[in-house]
Design a protein around this motif. Structure first.
Motif, PDB file in Angstrom:
ATOM      1  N   GLY A 113     -42.413 -15.309   2.785  1.00 29.30           N
ATOM      2  CA  GLY A 113     -42.604 -15.105   1.530  1.00 29.30           C
ATOM      3  C   GLY A 113     -41.627 -15.883   0.495  1.00 29.30           C
ATOM      4  N   ALA A 114     -40.656 -16.362   1.311  1.00 31.31           N
ATOM      5  CA  ALA A 114     -39.673 -17.391   0.340  1.00 31.31           C
ATOM      6  C   ALA A 114     -40.426 -18.295  -0.493  1.00 31.31           C
ATOM      7  CB  ALA A 114     -38.743 -17.966   0.954  1.00 31.31           C
ATOM      8  N   ARG A 118     -48.647 -18.544  -0.119  1.00 32.18           N
ATOM      9  CA  ARG A 118     -47.491 -19.122   0.618  1.00 32.18           C
ATOM     10  C   ARG A 118     -47.582 -20.650   0.505  1.00 32.18           C
ATOM     11  NH1 ARG A 118     -46.585 -14.384  -0.438  1.00 32.18           N
ATOM     12  NH2 ARG A 118     -46.247 -12.916   1.213  1.00 32.18           N
ATOM     13  N   SER A 119     -46.822 -21.191  -0.354  1.00 29.10           N
ATOM     14  CA  SER A 119     -46.892 -22.614  -0.292  1.00 29.10           C
ATOM     15  C   SER A 119     -46.710 -23.528   0.816  1.00 29.10           C
ATOM     16  CB  SER A 119     -46.215 -23.344  -1.544  1.00 29.10           C
ATOM     17  OG  SER A 119     -44.704 -22.934  -1.201  1.00 29.10           O
ATOM     18  N   CYS A 120     -45.989 -23.098   1.837  1.00 29.60           N
ATOM     19  CA  CYS A 120     -45.728 -23.691   3.057  1.00 29.60           C
ATOM     20  C   CYS A 120     -47.229 -23.973   3.703  1.00 29.60           C
ATOM     21  CB  CYS A 120     -44.648 -22.779   3.920  1.00 29.60           C
ATOM     22  SG  CYS A 120     -45.313 -21.356   4.533  1.00 29.60           S
ATOM     23  N   GLN A 121     -48.073 -23.127   3.636  1.00 29.08           N
ATOM     24  CA  GLN A 121     -49.146 -23.379   4.427  1.00 29.08           C
ATOM     25  C   GLN A 121     -50.682 -23.614   3.702  1.00 29.08           C
ATOM     26  OE1 GLN A 121     -49.627 -22.074   7.895  1.00 29.08           O
ATOM     27  NE2 GLN A 121     -47.324 -22.546   7.319  1.00 29.08           N
ATOM     28  N   CYS A 143     -34.282 -15.275  -1.228  1.00 28.07           N
ATOM     29  CA  CYS A 143     -35.711 -15.042  -1.211  1.00 28.07           C
ATOM     30  C   CYS A 143     -36.286 -14.471  -2.726  1.00 28.07           C
ATOM     31  CB  CYS A 143     -36.003 -13.829  -0.258  1.00 28.07           C
ATOM     32  SG  CYS A 143     -35.119 -12.060  -0.983  1.00 28.07           S
ATOM     33  N   GLN A 144     -35.365 -14.630  -3.757  1.00 28.69           N
ATOM     34  CA  GLN A 144     -35.714 -13.964  -4.933  1.00 28.69           C
ATOM     35  C   GLN A 144     -36.717 -14.748  -5.632  1.00 28.69           C
ATOM     36  OE1 GLN A 144     -34.731 -10.933  -5.175  1.00 28.69           O
ATOM     37  NE2 GLN A 144     -33.717 -11.167  -3.267  1.00 28.69           N
ATOM     38  N   MET A 166     -45.380  -6.051  -1.472  1.00 26.89           N
ATOM     39  CA  MET A 166     -44.148  -6.876  -1.250  1.00 26.89           C
ATOM     40  C   MET A 166     -43.950  -6.729   0.107  1.00 26.89           C
ATOM     41  SD  MET A 166     -43.214  -7.500  -4.355  1.00 26.89           S
ATOM     42  CE  MET A 166     -41.899  -8.533  -4.295  1.00 26.89           C
ATOM     43  N   ALA A 167     -44.627  -6.127   0.884  1.00 27.90           N
ATOM     44  CA  ALA A 167     -44.216  -6.073   2.329  1.00 27.90           C
ATOM     45  C   ALA A 167     -44.166  -7.576   3.096  1.00 27.90           C
ATOM     46  CB  ALA A 167     -45.170  -5.190   3.170  1.00 27.90           C
ATOM     47  N   GLY A 168     -45.039  -8.446   2.559  1.00 29.89           N
ATOM     48  CA  GLY A 168     -44.783  -9.799   3.377  1.00 29.89           C
ATOM     49  C   GLY A 168     -43.530 -10.542   2.730  1.00 29.89           C
ATOM     50  N   ASN A 169     -42.760 -10.108   1.885  1.00 36.52           N
ATOM     51  CA  ASN A 169     -41.753 -10.780   1.288  1.00 36.52           C
ATOM     52  C   ASN A 169     -40.175 -10.307   1.901  1.00 36.52           C
ATOM     53  OD1 ASN A 169     -44.033 -11.189  -0.702  1.00 36.52           O
ATOM     54  ND2 ASN A 169     -42.307 -12.802  -1.220  1.00 36.52           N
TER      55      ASN A 169
END
Length: 154
Positions: A45-46, A57-60, A100-101, A127-130
């Motif tokens: 989630g970062a 999630r911008s990485c994906q 991570c914030q 928030m579980a995925g972060n």
């Protein structure tokens, strides 16, 4: 992709391969380094940003696979003023290492957009995925509650 990308209310011309992840477009091509690389597989989630006001999630997300307006942590508040979540993060001293914030805040903003008065269980689920390596989850929950109150009162 050659075209225009709307990020934080500003249009940017981009000429990059279609398969470049949005994360790298933001960080490398546009210099918006508030969005962090964490794992590269959407597990931490970062790299969370909003596309059309929804947390992703911008990485994906490949450049060619979306259209719409992107909001990053840099665009969450208004010029010269912190968003209620950012202020709550400061007030509750949420950040330890801080890595991570930005993703945490963007995920929380998505939650508050759909649930303006979330319960502890709703916050925990959203928030579980972060992930936070420092374990500031109780402070994150408290900050979300504080921001929710501030946004409702505004």
């Amino acid at each position: 992709m050659t075209g225009v990308l709307s990020v934080n209310g500003t249009d940017y011309s981009v000429d990059l391969p279609d398969d470049v992840p949005l994360l790298w477009v933001l960080r490398d091509a546009l210099g918006l380094t508030g969005t962090k690389y964490g794992c590269g597989v959407a597990a931490c989630g970062a790299c969370t940003v909003h596309i059309d006001s929804q947390a992703v999630r911008s990485c994906q997300v490949a450049l060619a696979d979306f259209s719409g307006a992107v909001t990053t942590i840099e665009g969450l508040g208004t010029p010269g003023a912190l968003h209620a979540l950012q202020q709550a993060w400061v007030d509750h001293q949420v950040a330890q290492c801080g890595y991570c914030q930005s993703g945490q805040i963007m995920q929380a903003a998505d939650l508050l957009a759909v649930s303006p008065a979330p319960s502890d269980a709703e916050i925990d689920a959203a928030m579980a995925g972060n992930l936070c390596r420092c374990g500031t989850y109780p402070r994150i929950r408290a900050a979300v509650h504080t921001a929710a109150r501030a946004l409702r009162e505004a």
